[in-house]
Write a protein that holds these residues in place. Structure first.
Motif, PDB file in Angstrom:
ATOM      1  N   VAL A 157      10.826  10.590  -1.865  1.00  0.00           N
ATOM      2  CA  VAL A 157       9.508   9.959  -1.956  1.00  0.00           C
ATOM      3  C   VAL A 157       8.921   9.875  -0.560  1.00  0.00           C
ATOM      4  O   VAL A 157       9.566   9.413   0.373  1.00  0.00           O
ATOM      5  CB  VAL A 157       9.614   8.550  -2.574  1.00  0.00           C
ATOM      6  CG1 VAL A 157       8.247   7.890  -2.588  1.00  0.00           C
ATOM      7  CG2 VAL A 157      10.164   8.653  -3.981  1.00  0.00           C
ATOM      8  N   THR A 158       7.697  10.320  -0.413  1.00  0.00           N
ATOM      9  CA  THR A 158       7.026  10.258   0.872  1.00  0.00           C
ATOM     10  C   THR A 158       5.726   9.486   0.728  1.00  0.00           C
ATOM     11  O   THR A 158       5.068   9.535  -0.307  1.00  0.00           O
ATOM     12  CB  THR A 158       6.721  11.662   1.415  1.00  0.00           C
ATOM     13  OG1 THR A 158       5.908  12.353   0.471  1.00  0.00           O
ATOM     14  CG2 THR A 158       8.003  12.445   1.643  1.00  0.00           C
ATOM     15  N   ALA A 159       5.393   8.758   1.783  1.00  0.00           N
ATOM     16  CA  ALA A 159       4.137   8.001   1.796  1.00  0.00           C
ATOM     17  C   ALA A 159       3.591   8.057   3.207  1.00  0.00           C
ATOM     18  O   ALA A 159       3.965   7.256   4.058  1.00  0.00           O
ATOM     19  CB  ALA A 159       4.343   6.563   1.344  1.00  0.00           C
ATOM     20  N   ASP A 193       0.824  -1.207   0.000  1.00  0.00           N
ATOM     21  CA  ASP A 193       0.000   0.000   0.000  1.00  0.00           C
ATOM     22  C   ASP A 193       0.859   1.258   0.000  1.00  0.00           C
ATOM     23  O   ASP A 193       0.543   2.247  -0.677  1.00  0.00           O
ATOM     24  CB  ASP A 193      -0.934   0.003   1.209  1.00  0.00           C
ATOM     25  CG  ASP A 193      -2.014  -1.058   1.108  1.00  0.00           C
ATOM     26  OD1 ASP A 193      -2.226  -1.581  -0.005  1.00  0.00           O
ATOM     27  OD2 ASP A 193      -2.629  -1.381   2.144  1.00  0.00           O
ATOM     28  N   ALA A 194       1.948   1.228   0.789  1.00  0.00           N
ATOM     29  CA  ALA A 194       2.817   2.401   0.845  1.00  0.00           C
ATOM     30  C   ALA A 194       3.453   2.674  -0.508  1.00  0.00           C
ATOM     31  O   ALA A 194       3.555   3.833  -0.942  1.00  0.00           O
ATOM     32  CB  ALA A 194       3.893   2.196   1.911  1.00  0.00           C
ATOM     33  N   ARG A 195       3.879   1.633  -1.199  1.00  0.00           N
ATOM     34  CA  ARG A 195       4.494   1.832  -2.513  1.00  0.00           C
ATOM     35  C   ARG A 195       3.469   2.288  -3.544  1.00  0.00           C
ATOM     36  O   ARG A 195       3.773   3.133  -4.398  1.00  0.00           O
ATOM     37  CB  ARG A 195       5.171   0.541  -2.950  1.00  0.00           C
ATOM     38  CG  ARG A 195       6.403   0.208  -2.118  1.00  0.00           C
ATOM     39  CD  ARG A 195       6.968  -1.130  -2.476  1.00  0.00           C
ATOM     40  NE  ARG A 195       8.130  -1.443  -1.657  1.00  0.00           N
ATOM     41  CZ  ARG A 195       8.710  -2.618  -1.603  1.00  0.00           C
ATOM     42  NH1 ARG A 195       8.236  -3.608  -2.341  1.00  0.00           N
ATOM     43  NH2 ARG A 195       9.755  -2.826  -0.826  1.00  0.00           N
ATOM     44  N   ASP A 196       2.278   1.721  -3.475  1.00  0.00           N
ATOM     45  CA  ASP A 196       1.233   2.181  -4.385  1.00  0.00           C
ATOM     46  C   ASP A 196       0.932   3.661  -4.161  1.00  0.00           C
ATOM     47  O   ASP A 196       0.776   4.436  -5.120  1.00  0.00           O
ATOM     48  CB  ASP A 196      -0.043   1.358  -4.187  1.00  0.00           C
ATOM     49  CG  ASP A 196       0.116  -0.077  -4.652  1.00  0.00           C
ATOM     50  OD1 ASP A 196       1.035  -0.337  -5.444  1.00  0.00           O
ATOM     51  OD2 ASP A 196      -0.673  -0.933  -4.207  1.00  0.00           O
ATOM     52  N   LEU A 216      10.170   1.922   1.247  1.00  0.00           N
ATOM     53  CA  LEU A 216      10.707   2.978   0.393  1.00  0.00           C
ATOM     54  C   LEU A 216      12.196   3.158   0.612  1.00  0.00           C
ATOM     55  O   LEU A 216      12.706   4.281   0.627  1.00  0.00           O
ATOM     56  CB  LEU A 216       9.981   4.308   0.665  1.00  0.00           C
ATOM     57  CG  LEU A 216       8.457   4.256   0.570  1.00  0.00           C
ATOM     58  CD1 LEU A 216       7.849   5.563   1.029  1.00  0.00           C
ATOM     59  CD2 LEU A 216       8.026   3.943  -0.847  1.00  0.00           C
ATOM     60  N   ALA A 217      12.932   2.067   0.802  1.00  0.00           N
ATOM     61  CA  ALA A 217      14.372   2.182   0.984  1.00  0.00           C
ATOM     62  C   ALA A 217      15.012   2.757  -0.260  1.00  0.00           C
ATOM     63  O   ALA A 217      14.676   2.392  -1.385  1.00  0.00           O
ATOM     64  CB  ALA A 217      14.970   0.797   1.288  1.00  0.00           C
TER      65      ALA A 217
END
Length: 909
Positions: free
Chosen positions: A858-860, A564-567, A852-853
């Motif tokens: 990029v922020t989530a 979900d975080a990557r999406d 998100l390494a």
């Protein structure tokens, strides 16, 4: 009891008496030993790959180790100064310094170089060179080794030195093709460089070079050598000029000594990553510290000079990798603890099953005077014969599957499994037969009364679980090496299992009364049989199932949270499934929207115009982002993307005032009353009608949405947003290329894929998937072992009941209902404990690094752990269905045999 040589035939006889059990036990040990050995190797392997990639993909100017020293000064004769910078002298220092690099640092000879450079760039006096703001360009001269092996000559030839001294004012040089194109140079051009007291230095360009590995350290350690860059002088406003590099022949270095360029000798060592391992991280940081300011620097100064310095940014690269690894490790450790706990319970259950199967035999041996030591020794020998070779095979298989990791952790893991497998049966038998007994006492759940030792053990486990949860919530996963913190989910599952075992008899007793008053006997008998299950038989499968379900729920929630975080991060990077824009911010071509709309898979296309405005008419700085959109189309897109959806009537024009949707910061500054702002196309009056944190055209940052038709002049759109999860990337790019030049396409799917290619990320996710799958497999095995433990007794019971008139169908219902209470308890408890565990630990689990390494910028905000319905429900439902299937299969198998077969099986009760 017989010992010595008489023991071997007895062991062999016992193994031959139950070959299937021996083979099954060996397979269990092999699989468990393989998992115990391959897990540390897999973790070390992906950590090693992560370290190597972190160093390999970092900017060369950050990772190269540069040893530099000032060129000889005027205190030496010119001949001595010239000899000190000749290629032979520099190469001799290079060989010795490379040998002095402390392990695990190793230099990559293919990308390392040495030479002499001007510490300060020299101003070019040629009027023909480009001057963006009227400032002449500046050049850095490098007499660097190895040019022939790192470049292809596109025009002219490589420079040569000839006879060069300190007084030489004309040398040959070469530039890269990019430098030649930017500064309008070619073979035969000349550069006149100021900075010499007795006249300028002339550099005649003899060749234009194409770097073979432009991103390598040879060309990129000095970035201007490969590509010219714009620099600025400190004026207001700043004035820009070009900075570029020129490559000289190594023998031309003496010519750099006579000017104001502050010539310096340098030796650059690109780190070799092929032999680095994750275990080298600490030693690598210590080696870098020693070279920068320690014993290593002292040794280097003995070669390069007393004022030499070594600088590198490699420690920052390694430090960033270490932070990411330390953030991911505790999350992975949770999965490791979960599978280890389930595997432990299953191996112990296998020993308990064997001990229960041979209970009468062992009781007879004790009654005839057999000692506990003798019986335990024979049982240990029986288990060791299949367990030790199986554990060795599991270790060998793990080494073959994952290479490039240390052997010791794998050996320790496989040895622990072998020790547990060998000791499970002897210990269980010794505890059960401490004293000789004539008959076996009842130990079923309905009459079991846990003793004080069990209460103390359960309270101790409760204290450990509470401490681990509190520690994790207070400190988070910052303590990567804290085993108690990583074991928190497993401890919570174990405590819940023990609580459920304590409570399990109560609903059975409550349900037995109403069932006894019903006309049928199946319900009453099933509840009575469930209550008569031995305590050990009910406890261990419940422990395994609950631990496995908790681990699966936690692991599934972690994987879901990461996805979900990557999406979300990919959506915030594009605002839609595809983003089309011009590279220079100019308006889009007229027919682009129609061309994109015709691409296969595109469901919706929205064109927006992005401009800027000042919040006050007299203010010159325009920092407010104004987005002009078509209300109906854009509102539908925002609703589809889930980014600040609103209704189309929030935008429009009433009485000369534009309704607007604003971000919270803009809405707070403008207020809800009409406000006049100054846009690129002229002044307009806006009124904020809705506040949304994000919008597709500006996923991050402050914005003001208005109807494009209400802006003066209706500027042409500059950004195109397309929605359609199944759009064809190749067709989209082809359509964009056909619409016009200088257009860029950004796809949400490509941004999403770029967030999951780090070895640390993929390795950790793979470990989690394996752990969840292995935990599920062990849970299934625990359930099967628990049912097999009572299989003979169940078969005999069915035989007796069939002689009394029970039908085959009723027998199947009896076995199914008998297994149902424990399975339902485990499924419901697993779902509840999994949900509670995720809720307890979610505030302390940091998924940003795992999700998100290495994703800079990029922020989530939604990268948090949350309970996943599928991860909670699917394993629980699967356990119930499996238990029912096993019970039905057991009833079917028992129904194939005649009752007399079971009644002659030697049951003397």
């Amino acid at each position: 009891m017989p010992t010595g040589e008489q023991g071997a035939p007895w062991v062999r006889t016992r193994l031959r008496a139950a070959p299937l059990s021996t083979v099954a036990f060996g397979v269990l040990v092999l699989v468990t030993a393989f998992l115990a050995a391959v897990l540390p190797r897999a973790v070390e392997a992906y950590e090693t790959d992560g370290l190597r990639e972190a160093v390999a993909v970092a900017a060369p100017e950050s990772t190269v180790l540069e040893l530099k020293a000032p060129a000889p000064g005027l205190e030496l004769p010119d001949d001595a100064r010239a000899n000190a910078v000749l290629p032979e002298a520099l190469a001799a220092v290079d060989a010795q310094a490379r040998a002095l690099l402390p392990a695990p640092l190793r230099a990559d000879p293919a990308e390392s170089a040495h030479g002499v450079r001007t510490g300060k760039s020299l101003e070019a006096l040629d009027a023909s060179l480009p001057r963006p703001d009227g400032v002449p360009p500046r050049f850095t001269l490098l007499a660097q080794s190895g040019a022939a092996g790192h470049a292809t000559v596109r025009e002219g030839r490589l420079p040569t030195a000839g006879t060069v001294s300190v007084d030489t004012r004309s040398v040959e040089g070469a530039v890269t093709a990019e430098t030649a194109r930017t500064l309008r140079l070619r073979s035969g051009s000349t550069l006149t460089l100021a900075g010499y007291p007795d006249g300028p230095l002339t550099v005649r360009i003899t060749g234009v070079l194409e770097p073979q590995h432009p991103r390598g350290s040879y060309w990129s350690a000095e970035p201007v050598l490969r590509s010219p860059a714009l620099a600025s002088v400190g004026n207001h406003p700043p004035l820009f000029y070009w900075e570029a590099g020129v490559l000289l022949a190594p023998g031309a270095a003496p010519a750099l000594l006579g000017g104001q360029g502050e010539a310096e000798k340098y030796w650059r060592y690109a780190p070799a990553t092929g032999r680095l391992t994750a275990a080298d991280t600490s030693a690598l940081v210590e080696a870098i510290a020693s070279l920068e300011d320690g014993p290593g620097l002292v040794r280097m100064r003995g070669l390069a000079g007393p004022t030499a310095q070594l600088s590198t940014g490699l420690e920052q690269v390694v430090g960033s990798y270490t932070q990411t690894r330390d953030a991911i490790t505790p999350v992975v450790a949770v999965a490791a603890f979960g599978i280890a706990a389930v595997a432990f319970v299953v191996v112990v259950m296998s020993g308990g099953l064997a001990a229960a199967r041979r209970d009468a035999e062992l009781a007879l041996l004790r009654a005839r005077g057999g000692s506990l030591r003798g019986i335990a020794g024979r049982l240990l020998a029986e288990n060791a014969v299949p367990a030790l070779p199986a554990a060795a095979c599991g270790l060998l298989l793990a080494v073959l599957v994952v290479d490039g990791a240390r052997l010791l952790p794998a050996v320790l893991g496989a040895s622990a499994v072998a020790l547990l497998a060998c000791a499970a049966l002897p210990v269980r038998a010794a505890v059960a037969h401490r004293r000789p007994r004539a008959h076996r006492e009842r130990d079923d759940l309905a009459h079991a009364r846990p003793g004080g030792r069990r209460a103390v053990a359960e309270l101790t486990l409760l204290v450990l679980a509470t401490g681990s949860v509190l520690t994790l919530r207070r400190r988070g996963t910052s303590g990567a090496g804290d085993l108690l913190v990583s074991a928190a989910p497993v401890l919570v599952g174990l405590v819940a299992a023990l609580v459920l075992v304590r409570l399990y008899p109560l609903p059975l007793r409550w349900a037995a009364g109403p069932a006894a008053r019903r006309r049928g006997v199946v319900g009453f008998l099933s509840l009575a049989r469930a209550g008569r299950s031995p305590a050990a038989v009910a406890t261990l499968p419940l422990l395994a199932l609950l631990t496995a379900l908790t681990t699966a729920a936690f692991g599934g929630s972690v994987l879901t949270g990461v996805a979900d975080a990557r999406d979300r991060a990919a959506l915030l990077a594009t605002g839609a499934d595809a983003l089309v824009a011009t590279t220079d911010g100019t308006p889009l071509p007229a027919g682009l929207a129609r061309a994109v709309r015709d691409v296969a898979g595109v469901r919706q296309v929205t064109a927006v115009g992005i401009g800027y405005a000042s919040e006050r008419p007299a203010e010159e700085t325009r920092s407010l982002t104004v987005v002009g959109v078509a209300p109906d189309s854009y509102a539908a897109l925002a609703r589809r993307m889930g980014l600040g959806d609103f209704t189309a009537d929030r935008l429009g024009s009433r009485g000369g005032v534009l309704d607007a949707v604003a971000s919270p910061g803009v809405a707070e500054r403008l207020g809800r009353a009409p406000r006049r702002i100054e846009t690129d196309s002229g002044p307009v009056t806006v009124r904020v009608t809705a506040v949304r944190p994000r919008t597709p055209a500006v996923p991050e940052g402050e914005f003001l949405l208005v109807e494009a038709a209400g802006l003066k002049g209706s500027p042409r759109p500059s950004v195109l947003l397309a929605a359609g999860p199944g759009l064809d990337p190749k067709a989209l790019r082809a359509a964009v290329r056909g619409a016009g030049p200088d257009l860029s396409v950004t796809l949400r799917s490509e941004e999403r894929a770029a967030l999951s290619d780090s070895p640390l990320q993929t390795g950790a996710e793979r470990i989690y998937v394996w752990a969840v799958a292995a935990g599920a497999g062990y849970a299934v095995l625990a359930l099967v072992l628990g049912l097999l433990r009572s299989a003979p007794e169940r078969a005999a019971l069915l035989a007796r009941l069939r002689t009394l008139g029970m039908t085959t169908r009723q027998g199947r219902h009896l076995l199914g209902l008998e297994a149902l209470p424990q399975t339902l308890l485990a499924a419901a408890g697993g779902m509840a404990v999994g949900w509670a565990t995720v809720g307890l630990l979610a505030p302390s689990i940091d998924l940003d690094r795992l999700a998100l390494a290495d994703a800079a910028g990029v922020t989530a905000p939604d990268a948090v752990l949350r309970a996943d319905v599928w991860s909670l429900g699917l394993p629980a439902v699967g356990a119930v269905l499996l238990a029912g299937a096993v019970a039905v299969a057991q009833a079917w198998w028992a129904g194939r045999r005649t009752p007399i077969t079971h009644l002659r099986a030697g049951d003397m009760r």
